[in-house]
Design a protein around this motif. Structure first.
Motif, short mmCIF file in Angstrom:
data_model
loop_
_atom_site.label_atom_id
_atom_site.label_comp_id
_atom_site.label_asym_id
_atom_site.label_seq_id
_atom_site.Cartn_x
_atom_site.Cartn_y
_atom_site.Cartn_z
N TYR A 1 0.82 -1.21 0.00
CA TYR A 1 0.00 0.00 0.00
C TYR A 1 0.86 1.27 0.00
CZ TYR A 1 -4.23 -2.71 0.63
OH TYR A 1 -5.28 -3.58 0.44
N THR A 2 2.05 1.19 0.55
CA THR A 2 2.96 2.34 0.47
C THR A 2 3.38 2.58 -0.97
OG1 THR A 2 3.78 1.91 2.72
CG2 THR A 2 5.15 3.29 1.30
N LEU B 1 0.54 4.21 -2.82
CA LEU B 1 0.48 5.65 -2.59
C LEU B 1 1.52 6.39 -3.44
CD1 LEU B 1 -0.02 5.73 1.28
CD2 LEU B 1 -1.69 6.37 -0.45
N LYS B 2 2.69 5.80 -3.58
CA LYS B 2 3.73 6.44 -4.41
C LYS B 2 3.28 6.56 -5.86
CE LYS B 2 7.69 4.95 -1.60
NZ LYS B 2 8.92 4.13 -1.54
N ILE C 1 0.19 6.80 -6.89
CA ILE C 1 -0.84 7.85 -6.95
C ILE C 1 -0.21 9.23 -6.91
CG2 ILE C 1 -2.81 8.85 -5.71
CD1 ILE C 1 -3.55 6.05 -4.78
N ASP C 2 0.76 9.42 -6.01
CA ASP C 2 1.42 10.73 -5.91
C ASP C 2 2.20 11.06 -7.17
OD1 ASP C 2 0.39 10.95 -3.36
OD2 ASP C 2 2.19 10.18 -2.37
N ASN D 1 -6.09 9.55 -9.12
CA ASN D 1 -6.62 9.73 -7.77
C ASN D 1 -8.12 10.02 -7.88
OD1 ASN D 1 -6.66 9.93 -4.99
ND2 ASN D 1 -5.96 12.05 -4.95
N LYS E 1 -10.66 11.13 -1.65
CA LYS E 1 -10.14 10.55 -2.88
C LYS E 1 -9.60 9.14 -2.61
CE LYS E 1 -10.69 14.26 -5.47
NZ LYS E 1 -11.54 14.30 -6.68
N ARG F 1 -6.60 8.19 -2.62
CA ARG F 1 -5.44 8.23 -1.74
C ARG F 1 -5.85 8.16 -0.27
NH1 ARG F 1 -1.61 11.03 1.07
NH2 ARG F 1 0.55 10.67 0.38
N ASP F 2 -6.93 8.80 0.08
CA ASP F 2 -7.42 8.75 1.46
C ASP F 2 -7.84 7.33 1.84
OD1 ASP F 2 -7.13 11.58 1.73
OD2 ASP F 2 -8.99 11.82 0.60
N VAL G 1 -6.62 4.49 0.54
CA VAL G 1 -5.41 3.67 0.69
C VAL G 1 -4.74 3.96 2.04
CG1 VAL G 1 -3.14 3.15 -0.30
CG2 VAL G 1 -5.10 3.54 -1.80
N MET G 2 -4.79 5.19 2.48
CA MET G 2 -4.19 5.56 3.77
C MET G 2 -4.87 4.82 4.93
SD MET G 2 -1.69 7.90 3.54
CE MET G 2 -1.78 8.91 5.03
#
Length: 343
Positions: A269-270, A273-274, A276-277, A283, A301, A303-304, A306-307
């Protein structure tokens, strides 16, 4: 004389019978007899008042008179029945218990639309948890568990590469298995030994449910292809039976494997996120099911999402490593309370 007396008695009954036992009375008795079953269907009380319940004699006599009634009398009885207006119609309740389901509302006044979870199952994820925590393998069982997970990651990386949406979906179909297997076996053990579970049965089943909700969320983001669905069937069939046998042999080893699986999930999941960023994954707006389940803002979104999922996996990691440590120290899960609010 006897024959004349019987004939006169029979004619008297034929004259008084329709007045004493009309079809209206029969229909009311039949309706009263059917009330308990109808009460279950419509969700009302099945305990009728004694005055309305027909006696056995009335039931038998009603049946006899109904069988001997003439068509003219039946027509009169049908006319005496009051017609049901559209407002009096009652809808059948689709429920196992015959009780209408609760109509739940959200805080903003809109109707709750999810059947797979309820408002009291939702929560706000704790994202302050340490994501870099790692259990260093020291014993032989720990090392076997660690390298087993590392080995399983190789074909996963080759198959999915950087398709992290599908990777997450596949990961959750596997991650939801251990909690259910462990909770089931602890449940059976508690029944056999007449022992309390220390809250571990509920904790493991909640873990399985939480992982399943991850899957329901990513189903809205990544649509699986036919061969990915086939792979899920094969992997789940193998993993379920392997974990079931492993938990029977050594619960310590089984929980340690799950702990390392969750560490790999945090890493995946990290990387998600990379991507997506970096803009390589769109996103997109968060699915509605994720917004309600994690109590996210309406404008959240992907990203939220996945966090919060990554934070959940970190909590599962700590719980399973803790469960393995308990077994290592010679303590029973039933004798050690399960951590509360782990997800």
């Amino acid at each position: 004389m006897a024959m004349m007396g019987s004939r006169s008695a029979g004619s008297l009954l034929r004259q008084l019978g329709p007045r004493l036992f009309s079809t209206a009375v029969i229909s009311r008795a039949a309706a009263a007899a059917a009330e308990p079953s109808q009460a279950l269907l419509y969700g009302s009380s099945i305990f009728a008042t004694p005055a309305r319940a027909p006696t056995t004699g009335v039931k038998l006599l009603s049946v006899r008179m109904a069988s001997s009634s003439t068509p003219a009398q039946e027509e009169v009885g049908q006319q005496e029945e009051p017609a049901m207006t559209p407002g009096d119609e009652r809808k059948e309740v689709v429920s196992y218990w015959g009780v209408a389901p609760l109509k739940l509302m959200k805080e903003d006044g809109t109707e709750w639309k999810w059947n797979c979870f309820r408002p009291w199952d939702t929560y706000s994820s704790d994202q302050t948890i340490d994501l870099k925590k790692h259990h260093k393998p020291t014993t032989l069982l720990d090392k076997i568990a660690f390298w087993t997970v590392k080995t399983l990651r190789v074909p996963t990386d080759i198959f999915f590469q950087r398709r992290y949406g599908c990777r997450a979906m596949m990961l959750e179909t596997v991650a939801a298995v251990p909690g259910m297997v462990g909770g089931m076996l602890l449940h059976l053990r508690s029944l056999r030994r007449f022992e309390h579970s220390g809250g571990w049965i509920r904790a493991l089943l909640e873990e399985a449910e939480n992982e399943r909700m991850h899957l329901m969320t990513f189903m809205e983001v990544a649509k699986p292809r036919w061969y990915e669905r086939a792979l899920v069937l094969a992997v789940q069939g193998v993993f379920f039976n392997a974990y079931f046998i492993g938990y029977l042999i050594s619960p310590k080893f089984a929980h340690r494997v799950v702990g390392y699986l969750e560490e790999e999930a945090i890493h995946s999941y990290t990387e998600f996120l990379k991507e997506i960023d970096a803009g390589r994954i769109d996103n997109v707006p968060a699915p509605a099911i994720a917004i309600d389940y994690w109590r996210l803002p309406a404008n959240s979104k992907l990203r939220d999402v996945v966090m919060v999922v990554r934070a959940d996996e970190a909590h599962h990691r700590d719980v399973n490593h803790y469960a393995s440590d308990i077994h290592y120290q010679g303590l029973e899960l039933q004798k050690t309370p399960a951590p509360l609010g782990y997800h």
